[in-house]
Design a protein around this motif. Sequence first.
Motif, PDB file in Angstrom:
ATOM      1  N   TYR A 109      27.358  38.822  44.259  1.00  0.00           N
ATOM      2  CA  TYR A 109      27.994  37.592  43.785  1.00  0.00           C
ATOM      3  C   TYR A 109      27.575  37.262  42.355  1.00  0.00           C
ATOM      4  N   ALA A 110      26.340  37.584  41.988  1.00  0.00           N
ATOM      5  CA  ALA A 110      25.900  37.357  40.609  1.00  0.00           C
ATOM      6  C   ALA A 110      26.688  38.241  39.643  1.00  0.00           C
ATOM      7  N   THR A 111      26.937  39.486  40.057  1.00  0.00           N
ATOM      8  CA  THR A 111      27.729  40.391  39.223  1.00  0.00           C
ATOM      9  C   THR A 111      29.160  39.894  39.092  1.00  0.00           C
ATOM     10  N   LEU A 112      29.740  39.412  40.207  1.00  0.00           N
ATOM     11  CA  LEU A 112      31.092  38.867  40.170  1.00  0.00           C
ATOM     12  C   LEU A 112      31.172  37.675  39.216  1.00  0.00           C
ATOM     13  N   LYS A 113      30.182  36.800  39.282  1.00  0.00           N
ATOM     14  CA  LYS A 113      30.169  35.620  38.412  1.00  0.00           C
ATOM     15  C   LYS A 113      30.098  36.028  36.943  1.00  0.00           C
ATOM     16  N   ALA A 114      29.271  37.032  36.647  1.00  0.00           N
ATOM     17  CA  ALA A 114      29.154  37.496  35.263  1.00  0.00           C
ATOM     18  C   ALA A 114      30.461  38.124  34.774  1.00  0.00           C
ATOM     19  N   ASN A 115      31.123  38.882  35.645  1.00  0.00           N
ATOM     20  CA  ASN A 115      32.392  39.494  35.262  1.00  0.00           C
ATOM     21  C   ASN A 115      33.478  38.447  35.039  1.00  0.00           C
ATOM     22  N   LEU A 116      33.491  37.417  35.879  1.00  0.00           N
ATOM     23  CA  LEU A 116      34.467  36.342  35.686  1.00  0.00           C
ATOM     24  C   LEU A 116      34.212  35.601  34.380  1.00  0.00           C
ATOM     25  N   LYS A 117      32.949  35.343  34.087  1.00  0.00           N
ATOM     26  CA  LYS A 117      32.595  34.616  32.866  1.00  0.00           C
ATOM     27  C   LYS A 117      32.936  35.423  31.621  1.00  0.00           C
ATOM     28  N   ALA A 118      32.743  36.754  31.706  1.00  0.00           N
ATOM     29  CA  ALA A 118      33.012  37.620  30.553  1.00  0.00           C
ATOM     30  C   ALA A 118      34.493  37.923  30.376  1.00  0.00           C
ATOM     31  N   GLY A 119      35.315  37.526  31.352  1.00  0.00           N
ATOM     32  CA  GLY A 119      36.745  37.786  31.251  1.00  0.00           C
ATOM     33  C   GLY A 119      37.152  39.179  31.670  1.00  0.00           C
ATOM     34  N   ASN A 120      36.248  39.891  32.356  1.00  0.00           N
ATOM     35  CA  ASN A 120      36.571  41.254  32.780  1.00  0.00           C
ATOM     36  C   ASN A 120      37.591  41.293  33.916  1.00  0.00           C
ATOM     37  N   LEU A 121      37.820  40.158  34.567  1.00  0.00           N
ATOM     38  CA  LEU A 121      38.772  40.106  35.678  1.00  0.00           C
ATOM     39  C   LEU A 121      39.948  39.196  35.349  1.00  0.00           C
ATOM     40  N   GLY A 122      40.280  39.123  34.080  1.00  0.00           N
ATOM     41  CA  GLY A 122      41.422  38.327  33.654  1.00  0.00           C
ATOM     42  C   GLY A 122      41.038  36.890  33.322  1.00  0.00           C
ATOM     43  N   LYS A 123      42.025  36.140  32.875  1.00  0.00           N
ATOM     44  CA  LYS A 123      41.808  34.740  32.511  1.00  0.00           C
ATOM     45  C   LYS A 123      41.772  33.860  33.753  1.00  0.00           C
ATOM     46  N   PRO A 124      41.078  32.711  33.700  1.00  0.00           N
ATOM     47  CA  PRO A 124      41.069  31.803  34.850  1.00  0.00           C
ATOM     48  C   PRO A 124      42.496  31.393  35.227  1.00  0.00           C
ATOM     49  N   GLY A 125      42.780  31.498  36.525  1.00  0.00           N
ATOM     50  CA  GLY A 125      44.113  31.174  37.011  1.00  0.00           C
ATOM     51  C   GLY A 125      45.036  32.363  37.144  1.00  0.00           C
ATOM     52  N   SER A 126      44.652  33.518  36.546  1.00  0.00           N
ATOM     53  CA  SER A 126      45.492  34.700  36.674  1.00  0.00           C
ATOM     54  C   SER A 126      45.392  35.257  38.094  1.00  0.00           C
ATOM     55  N   LYS A 127      46.350  36.110  38.465  1.00  0.00           N
ATOM     56  CA  LYS A 127      46.388  36.659  39.819  1.00  0.00           C
ATOM     57  C   LYS A 127      45.128  37.460  40.126  1.00  0.00           C
ATOM     58  N   ARG A 128      44.705  38.267  39.179  1.00  0.00           N
ATOM     59  CA  ARG A 128      43.507  39.092  39.388  1.00  0.00           C
ATOM     60  C   ARG A 128      42.254  38.227  39.513  1.00  0.00           C
ATOM     61  N   TYR A 129      42.161  37.194  38.689  1.00  0.00           N
ATOM     62  CA  TYR A 129      41.019  36.271  38.734  1.00  0.00           C
ATOM     63  C   TYR A 129      40.944  35.578  40.086  1.00  0.00           C
ATOM     64  N   ARG A 130      42.107  35.056  40.568  1.00  0.00           N
ATOM     65  CA  ARG A 130      42.122  34.345  41.848  1.00  0.00           C
ATOM     66  C   ARG A 130      41.792  35.296  42.999  1.00  0.00           C
ATOM     67  N   LYS A 131      42.319  36.505  42.940  1.00  0.00           N
ATOM     68  CA  LYS A 131      42.070  37.466  44.004  1.00  0.00           C
ATOM     69  C   LYS A 131      40.587  37.782  44.128  1.00  0.00           C
ATOM     70  N   ALA A 132      39.879  37.855  42.989  1.00  0.00           N
ATOM     71  CA  ALA A 132      38.450  38.166  43.010  1.00  0.00           C
ATOM     72  C   ALA A 132      37.603  36.975  43.439  1.00  0.00           C
ATOM     73  N   ASN A 133      38.094  35.766  43.176  1.00  0.00           N
ATOM     74  CA  ASN A 133      37.266  34.576  43.346  1.00  0.00           C
ATOM     75  C   ASN A 133      37.542  33.807  44.623  1.00  0.00           C
TER      76      ASN A 133
END
Length: 415
Positions: A78-102
């Motif tokens: 979960y710490a790695t997921l949080k870092a990837n979300l913060k760095a934008g590696n999983l798309g912008k907040p609200g994008s399909k990829r971002y929501r799917k991961a979060n």
Amino acid sequence: MKLTMQVRLLPTPVQAAALEATLHACNEATTWCSRVAFEEDVKRNFALREHTYGEIRARWNLGAQAAQHVIKRTCDAYATLKANLKAGNLGKPGSKRYRKANEKPIRPEGAQPYDDRMLSWQIAERRISIWTVSGRIKDVAFTASPQQLAILALYRKGESDLLVREGMWFLLATCEVPEAPLNTDPHDFLGIDLGIVNIATTSDGEIMAGRELNRIRIRERKLRTKLQKKNTPSARRRLKKRRRKEARRAKDINHKIAKRVVAEAERTGRGIALEDLTGIRERVRLRKPQRATHSSWAFAQLGQFIAYKARRAGVPVVYVDPAYTSRTCAECGHIDKANRVSQAWFACRNCGFVDHADRNGSRNIRARARQLWRRGAPSTAPVPPLKPRGGTGRKRHVTASDARCASPGLQSRCS
């Protein structure tokens, strides 16, 4: 610096059954623990331990150390997921990829960490003793190259990961390898231009051509397409057998190129200059036939291999801005799109200088690195990436190619 040594286990059928049962129990416990962490929104180690530790030990018959590693592995994921979300590696907040991961529990990877209380090594005898849910099993044989055994004997420290891949068992052992003193006064830099047609071109004029690798990739791609269309049991067996074959070949070639580049820089007392290609896949728009070739380009892996080998050798590494390096004349500095006559050749419209396009680019990279170093830029060779427990990072595996020189099959020529 930390390196990860991959050794292959050779368990008997009884030992393999015990290891399989252990890995299955640990993965089931981790999946359940991940769901609890998501539903309760508790993703810190000690807080999650209060919710899950007793249940993990009772339901899956795990020892105290194994249960704690399951919880820590979940928290690290979960710490790695949080870092990837913060760095934008999983798309912008609200994008399909971002929501799917979060928006759902994550499922950590299948490797199980072992510390020295659960695993002991007899390196000289090539044997280990390892904890399982069926009790501790001893005299599990493993195999490794002489170079790997020497590094294990001298520098092994910390946890090891147990995993199974296509029926083969492996241990990934962490080693603390000393670095050579950094050369703080290089008299010059060796510029490296990375590409698809030519994997790497040095400012000395050496070109590591990628024709053979690209031909193999095209052949493998066509074969995969053919087998997928056929979709018979035998075709699926062949697809499974060929999995990761192309990636292993590319990784081996990247190791050889990186070793040769670092050895040349160390021998001549120079630093290494690389392009900062972060985000190039998002910046470049390509036609459909070119996308597979571009996505297969393992430039990031080659850059990581050069960086970690340079750290071991004490060679400074500087990353430069790649903008217009292919259009700039290395002799007079004139920038013009028309300077790039073709993929292979560069001809300056201002001074008439003619050179191989990739060699001209590598000379520009070297010149930019010299300017940065004179301004006081530090060596930017990153720490080799280790896989967070249950995360999505990559471990650095030391293979036999680290101890080999470049093979004759690797195409190289000078221009």
